[in-house]
Design a protein around this motif. Structure first.
Motif, mmCIF file in Angstrom:
data_model
loop_
_atom_site.group_PDB
_atom_site.id
_atom_site.type_symbol
_atom_site.label_atom_id
_atom_site.label_comp_id
_atom_site.label_asym_id
_atom_site.label_seq_id
_atom_site.Cartn_x
_atom_site.Cartn_y
_atom_site.Cartn_z
ATOM 1 N N SER A 32 0.814 -1.221 0.000
ATOM 2 C CA SER A 32 0.000 0.000 0.000
ATOM 3 C C SER A 32 0.847 1.270 0.000
ATOM 4 O O SER A 32 0.350 2.350 -0.343
ATOM 5 C CB SER A 32 -0.930 0.016 1.218
ATOM 6 N N LEU A 33 2.124 1.157 0.370
ATOM 7 C CA LEU A 33 2.990 2.330 0.484
ATOM 8 C C LEU A 33 3.858 2.566 -0.755
ATOM 9 O O LEU A 33 4.629 3.519 -0.798
ATOM 10 C CB LEU A 33 3.890 2.186 1.722
ATOM 11 N N VAL A 220 9.920 12.344 5.620
ATOM 12 C CA VAL A 220 10.024 11.154 6.463
ATOM 13 C C VAL A 220 8.738 11.029 7.279
ATOM 14 O O VAL A 220 8.367 11.952 8.008
ATOM 15 C CB VAL A 220 11.244 11.242 7.401
ATOM 16 N N LYS A 221 8.072 9.877 7.149
ATOM 17 C CA LYS A 221 6.780 9.708 7.813
ATOM 18 C C LYS A 221 6.659 8.321 8.435
ATOM 19 O O LYS A 221 7.050 7.320 7.835
ATOM 20 C CB LYS A 221 5.632 9.899 6.807
ATOM 21 N N PHE A 222 6.120 8.287 9.640
ATOM 22 C CA PHE A 222 5.779 7.021 10.284
ATOM 23 C C PHE A 222 4.345 6.695 9.880
ATOM 24 O O PHE A 222 3.440 7.510 10.055
ATOM 25 C CB PHE A 222 5.917 7.140 11.802
ATOM 26 N N GLN A 223 4.152 5.516 9.330
ATOM 27 C CA GLN A 223 2.868 5.146 8.754
ATOM 28 C C GLN A 223 2.117 4.151 9.645
ATOM 29 O O GLN A 223 2.687 3.580 10.574
ATOM 30 C CB GLN A 223 3.097 4.520 7.367
ATOM 31 N N LEU A 244 -3.509 -3.478 15.602
ATOM 32 C CA LEU A 244 -3.614 -2.164 14.974
ATOM 33 C C LEU A 244 -3.503 -1.023 15.984
ATOM 34 O O LEU A 244 -2.963 0.040 15.673
ATOM 35 C CB LEU A 244 -4.936 -2.059 14.206
ATOM 36 N N GLU A 245 -3.995 -1.237 17.186
ATOM 37 C CA GLU A 245 -3.946 -0.180 18.199
ATOM 38 C C GLU A 245 -2.611 -0.151 18.937
ATOM 39 O O GLU A 245 -2.210 0.898 19.458
ATOM 40 C CB GLU A 245 -5.093 -0.367 19.202
ATOM 41 N N PRO A 251 5.701 0.821 9.752
ATOM 42 C CA PRO A 251 6.472 1.247 8.587
ATOM 43 C C PRO A 251 6.895 2.708 8.684
ATOM 44 O O PRO A 251 6.220 3.525 9.318
ATOM 45 C CB PRO A 251 5.496 1.036 7.423
ATOM 46 N N ILE A 252 8.012 3.003 8.043
ATOM 47 C CA ILE A 252 8.482 4.372 7.920
ATOM 48 C C ILE A 252 8.828 4.596 6.450
ATOM 49 O O ILE A 252 9.398 3.722 5.804
ATOM 50 C CB ILE A 252 9.693 4.638 8.850
#
Length: 260
Positions: A32-33, A220-223, A244-245, A251-252
């Motif tokens: 997805s990324l 730069v993003k934490f996903q 999920l929680e 991912p980064i």
């Protein structure tokens, strides 16, 4: 690290071939990324490719060519065997410690699902991230997974909840984690009957962001993790809620500057 991996190659191979959580969450999130509608015609560098699952995923998604790199000769032998059994592929495998790589080319995507978690210290972490940067085309994306960098409810994780996903995480220090602290990951291959441990290392949100930006990466993003829709429907919202929680792996993403 090579000797540790070589001693448990069969266990790792068996686990990853059977681990539906990896395909349902981690590989689906990785897919997805990708910053393209399709990998058709694109080149991919897969760092710490292990037995080639993510390298073959890149081909499945249309990649024109893939280079998979892993430190373990036995892992690469298993990866090559898969290609032989399917009549060849667009993948070239290389046995190499990632930190010893300079430049293999300029790739449209570099990804590393389970590389950065093995960086024993900040110097090692910097080298790994620099290799990714060196091998990207300007403007292209690096995708990696890291241990949850935000200290809080996710550390230490509730292993009574995590164990249903076939894994456990143990912080070796008695306090909240600090940069470079060791995390023992236990993976279960057959319920409770077979298990093995992997050593991983934790870094904070601030440290990871700083190292990425010092290397030259931007955006730069934490996903967030995503669950494959069919697996989400099959197991239900309640089953996936804790993962999920309170994710242990996240991912980064980062992009190489244009003009570099």
């Amino acid at each position: 690290m090579a000797s540790k991996f070589c001693g448990i190659v069969e266990e790792v191979s068996n686990y990853y071939q059977k681990d539906f959580t990896r395909t349902a969450i981690e590989e689906y999130t990785l897919e997805s990324l990708i910053p393209y509608e399709s990998l058709k015609g694109k080149t991919v560098l897969d760092l710490a490719c292990q037995i080639g699952l993510t390298s073959r995923l890149a081909v499945k998604l249309g990649a024109e060519s893939v280079i998979g790199v892993d430190i373990s000769p036995k892992m690469v032998d298993i990866a090559k065997k898969f290609e032989e059994e399917t009549g060849g592929s667009k993948i070239k495998y290389i046995v190499r410690d990632v930190v010893d790589i300079d430049k293999l080319g300029e790739f449209d995507v570099v990804w590393a699902m389970f590389l950065l978690i093995h960086a024993k210290d900040i110097g090692n972490l910097k080298k790994m991230i620099q290799v990714a940067y060196n091998n990207l085309k300007p403007g292209s994306r690096f995708i990696a997974f890291v241990l949850q960098p935000d200290v809080g409810d996710s550390w230490p994780p509730d292993n009574t909840q995590i164990k249903k996903y076939g894994r456990e995480y143990k912080l070796t220090s008695n306090d909240e984690p600090h940069d470079g602290d060791e995390i023992i990951i236990t993976l279960y291959t057959n319920d409770d009957d077979q298990k093995f441990n992997l050593n991983a290392y934790w870094y904070s949100h601030k440290t990871l962001l700083t190292v990425f930006e010092e290397t030259g990466f931007v955006n730069v993003k934490f996903q967030k993790l995503k669950v494959k829709p069919e697996e989400y429907a099959k197991n239900g919202e309640e089953y996936w809620r804790y993962m999920l929680e309170h994710p242990c792996l996240i991912p980064i993403t980062a992009e190489k500057k244009l003009g570099n």
